[in-house]
Write an enzyme that holds these catalytic residues in place. Structure first.
Site, PDB file in Angstrom:
ATOM      1  N   GLU A 424      36.759  46.409  41.140  1.00 45.59           N
ATOM      2  CA  GLU A 424      37.523  45.736  39.927  1.00 45.59           C
ATOM      3  C   GLU A 424      36.487  45.595  38.285  1.00 45.59           C
ATOM      4  OE1 GLU A 424      37.599  41.655  41.420  1.00 45.59           O
ATOM      5  OE2 GLU A 424      38.072  40.607  39.157  1.00 45.59           O
ATOM      6  N   ASP A 499      35.069  40.805  43.036  1.00 46.90           N
ATOM      7  CA  ASP A 499      34.508  39.960  42.630  1.00 46.90           C
ATOM      8  C   ASP A 499      35.117  38.958  43.839  1.00 46.90           C
ATOM      9  OD1 ASP A 499      33.307  40.824  40.637  1.00 46.90           O
ATOM     10  OD2 ASP A 499      34.504  39.425  39.859  1.00 46.90           O
ATOM     11  N   ASP A 501      35.772  35.609  44.246  1.00 44.64           N
ATOM     12  CA  ASP A 501      36.362  34.720  43.369  1.00 44.64           C
ATOM     13  C   ASP A 501      37.849  35.077  43.044  1.00 44.64           C
ATOM     14  OD1 ASP A 501      36.897  36.314  41.172  1.00 44.64           O
ATOM     15  OD2 ASP A 501      35.722  35.509  40.146  1.00 44.64           O
ATOM     16  N   ASP A 503      39.853  35.243  40.758  1.00 48.95           N
ATOM     17  CA  ASP A 503      40.487  36.104  40.424  1.00 48.95           C
ATOM     18  C   ASP A 503      39.622  37.790  41.452  1.00 48.95           C
ATOM     19  OD1 ASP A 503      41.550  35.383  38.398  1.00 48.95           O
ATOM     20  OD2 ASP A 503      40.476  35.967  36.707  1.00 48.95           O
TER      21      ASP A 503
END
Ligand code: 0RA
Length: 662
Positions: A424, A499, A501, A503
């Site tokens: 990503e 990641d 998180d 997103d």
């Protein structure tokens, strides 16, 4: 159990259950979590056989507090009288002798084939202990076993009025299985499926460890199954079309409907076993569907352009279908022995569907029109997709070796040794390119969020640059059997690195959706993985530690003899402890401790990324599997489909279990 000195030649004949313990994989496939759950299915299958024979109507499965599993049914109960040849209780014979159950021929459509139907004695052999209680002839009979061996004779332990049935409780042997933790949701998915497939049955599941429970009973059978699969979709047909018939003891039931999506979902079963690889029942259905709909379309002049011819694929766009057959002596073929081979089944399914679907279309012309309209639009998109595929191919032959410019490929050419990291973001991609072992690790950075393939037709998907890069990097095409060749996949492992998180998990879900819908064979081949970057870095003096979750962070702090409540720390609303005490050299003074939470992969330098997330010696990667296709399909539809409310609900209910953080 793992006895490495054992050689086939050392021991000529192993007594039945001893062999099961020596070679468990021969009986239950493997000794992973999958094999473990297979034990429970095997016991349930025995109760299902009793139901198919017309005697049991209720089955319950309980995961007990101690981790053992109890399966109970209200069938006739396993016979307990003295066995004519073995001269011991028949119950003991059934529980301790391989394939003893088979001799009874309780019903025509036994759940057997592939790994099913190996018998409850196999479960017994692979359990640390097992207890059975039989309610029959007004009595309770009981026996206990340890690793398959009886610890007492069959004993009468009480009386019952009216009640009949069988109750088996087993505790899997952790000498055989590494992980003996049963997953509620996995068992629940299979039991729900069984309740849909057997409409007269009531199946209960209960988890005593955390008080979860559910009960399944579906009067509508596979009609209800189709409605459930399409719960979050708009039906084009109003309600599912249902056809059934039988010939020569072969029973056929099909329920299907069309929705507005672009996917086709056909689930096929033989004697309650999911035939993942399809077979003759599926062939019969597909050919009848194409023939009947084409016949109706041309008879009623519904195809306006003579440039368009409607193929089977076009008639399967947006189709959700369950085919359930009962076959007396099923022949299973294919790699995973989940492909029906009996050739006579094809014609029977074909005849049933041709006749009854033909009648349905005549009686419901407006529904028929909607189906044909949808197929026409699918055919138009298919033509556009062909053009798009050709441009992808042409572009490939012009670029050097046809690989995307953003791909940093590896130098080794043997695919099995190579890994593709899909990363990503460009900055993390850059770190990964520097940190990797370039001999066998390739990096493909992905820009932002890829297209949600759940909401796009194939021609649009093929126009998307990010997706084109993925397809060319992997190098095996896109789609099903004809357009995708798994043997051409250029990497042994494809690893999604996002990641930790919100997103990141969204991007990971988008990628998983893409692989699940358009490169399913990559998943089935066990080539798709998820990288696990650390969440925390803990520094004390010159020492550095990485923690992959909160529990690990706390145990590291404990081993450093630091009370996390005593460090002067800033705790953010996300629950993170953020005290960074570093000098200009980046070191932390002894006694003091710095904890930092990685907000993204991009925060790690190349060395950190290598040592925590990419070095095969130290990293953890999770294999993506597809245990239950209909459950997975539903999850992707809920997560990526049009409807917002079911998505919110699903995430709320599963966030704790499924590692989806929103
Ligand atoms: C052999 C013969 C008979 C029933 C069963 C086995 C039986 C096995 C299991 C395993 C779980 N539940 C079960 N229920 C029944 C029937 C013999 C007879 O009564 O005629």
């Amino acid at each position: 159990m793992a006895d490495n000195s054992y050689k086939e030649s050392d021991i000529k004949v192993l007594k039945g259950l001893e062999h099961v313990r020596k070679r468990p994989a021969m009986y239950i496939g493997d000794v992973s979590s999958r094999g473990l759950h297979h034990l429970a299915y095997e016991v349930v299958d025995n109760s299902i056989d009793e139901a198919l024979a017309g005697f049991a109507t209720k089955i319950s499965l309980t995961i007990n507090k101690d981790g053992s599993v109890t399966v109970e049914d209200n069938g006739r109960g396993i016979p307990t009288g003295i066995h004519p040849t073995e001269k011991i209780s028949t119950l003991e014979v059934v529980m301790t002798q391989l394939n003893a159950g088979g001799k009874f021929d309780r019903n025509t459509y036994k759940v057997s084939g592939g790994l099913h139907g190996v018998g409850v004695s196999v479960v017994n052999a692979l359990s640390e202990w097992l207890e059975v209680e039989v309610y029959r002839d007004g009595k309770i009979n009981y026996q206990k076993y340890v690793r398959g061996e009886p610890v007492s004779k069959v004993k009468e332990t009480g009386k019952v009025k009216e009640k009949t049935g069988t109750r088996v409780t087993f505790y899997p042997d952790n000498e055989i299985f590494k992980d003996i933790n049963f997953k509620y949701s996995t068992l629940e998915d299979r039991l729900r499926e069984l309740a849909y497939l057997n409409k007269s049955l009531t199946i209960k599941i209960k988890d005593e460890r955390n008080k979860k429970e559910n009960e399944f009973h579906y009067k509508g059978g596979i009609i209800d199954f189709v409605k459930y699969l399409d719960e979050n979709e708009k039906s084009l047909t109003g309600k599912p079309v249902y056809v059934e018939g039988n010939k020569d003891n072969i029973q056929v039931e099909v329920a299907f409907q069309y929705n507005e999506s672009f996917n086709d979902n056909i689930y096929t079963f033989v004697n309650n076993i999911n035939t993942h690889e399809g077979g003759t029942h599926l062939e019969g259905f597909k050919s009848a569907l194409t023939r009947t709909l084409n016949f109706f379309a041309s008879k009623n002049n519904l195809i306006k352009s003579d440039k368009i011819s409607l193929t089977g694929d076009d008639f399967r766009e947006g189709l959700t279908c369950v085919i359930s057959t009962k076959v007396p002596e099923p022949q299973f073929e294919g790699q995973t022995k989940t492909k029906l081979g009996n050739s006579e089944v094809k014609g029977i399914v074909q005849t049933v569907v041709n006749e009854q679907l033909g009648n349905f279309l005549e009686e419901n012309p407006s529904v028929a029109r909607k189906i044909i309209d949808k197929a026409v639009r699918a055919a138009e998109a298919r033509r556009a997709a062909q053009l798009a595929r050709e441009t992808v191919r042409k572009k490939n032959s012009i670029d050097s070796f046809g690989l995307p410019g953003k791909l940093a490929d590896c130098s080794i050419s043997d695919p099995e040794q190579c890994e593709l990291y899909m990363v990503e973001g460009d900055s993390a991609g850059g770190s990964a390119k520097q940190g990797r072992d370039r001999r066998f690790q390739a990096i493909l950075p992905l820009k932002g969020k890829i297209l949600n393939v759940e909401k796009a037709r194939i021609n649009k998907i093929l126009e998307n640059d990010e997706i084109k890069n993925i397809i060319t990097a992997i190098g095996a095409g896109i789609g099903n059997s004809d357009d995708f060749d798994v043997s051409k996949v250029r990497y042994g492992k494809i690893i999604l690195m996002c990641d930790a998180d919100v997103d990141g998990s969204h991007i990971r879900t988008l990628l998983l959706t893409f692989f699940y819908r358009h490169m399913r064979e990559v998943v089935d081949a066990g080539k798709l993985f998820i990288a696990q970057p650390p969440l925390y870095k803990i520094k004390k003096g010159k020492q550095e530690f990485y923690a992959y979750d909160d529990a690990e962070r706390d145990s590291i702090l404990k081993s450093l003899k630091i009370d996390k409540n005593k460090i002067k720390a800033e705790i953010t609303p996300e629950g993170e402890i953020n005290e960074i005490v570093e000098d200009e050299t980046g070191a932390v003074p002894e006694g003091k401790v710095a904890i930092s939470r990685f907000k993204g992969l991009g925060e790690m330098n190349p060395e950190q990324l290598w040592s925590t997330t990419m070095n095969p010696e130290t990293r953890t990667i999770l294999l993506v599997t597809n245990e239950n296709a209909s459950a997975a399909d539903k999850m992707f539809r809920v997560l990526m489909g049009e409807e917002v409310e079911p998505r919110r609900k699903f995430i709320e209910e599963n966030a704790k279990y499924a590692n989806i953080d929103v």
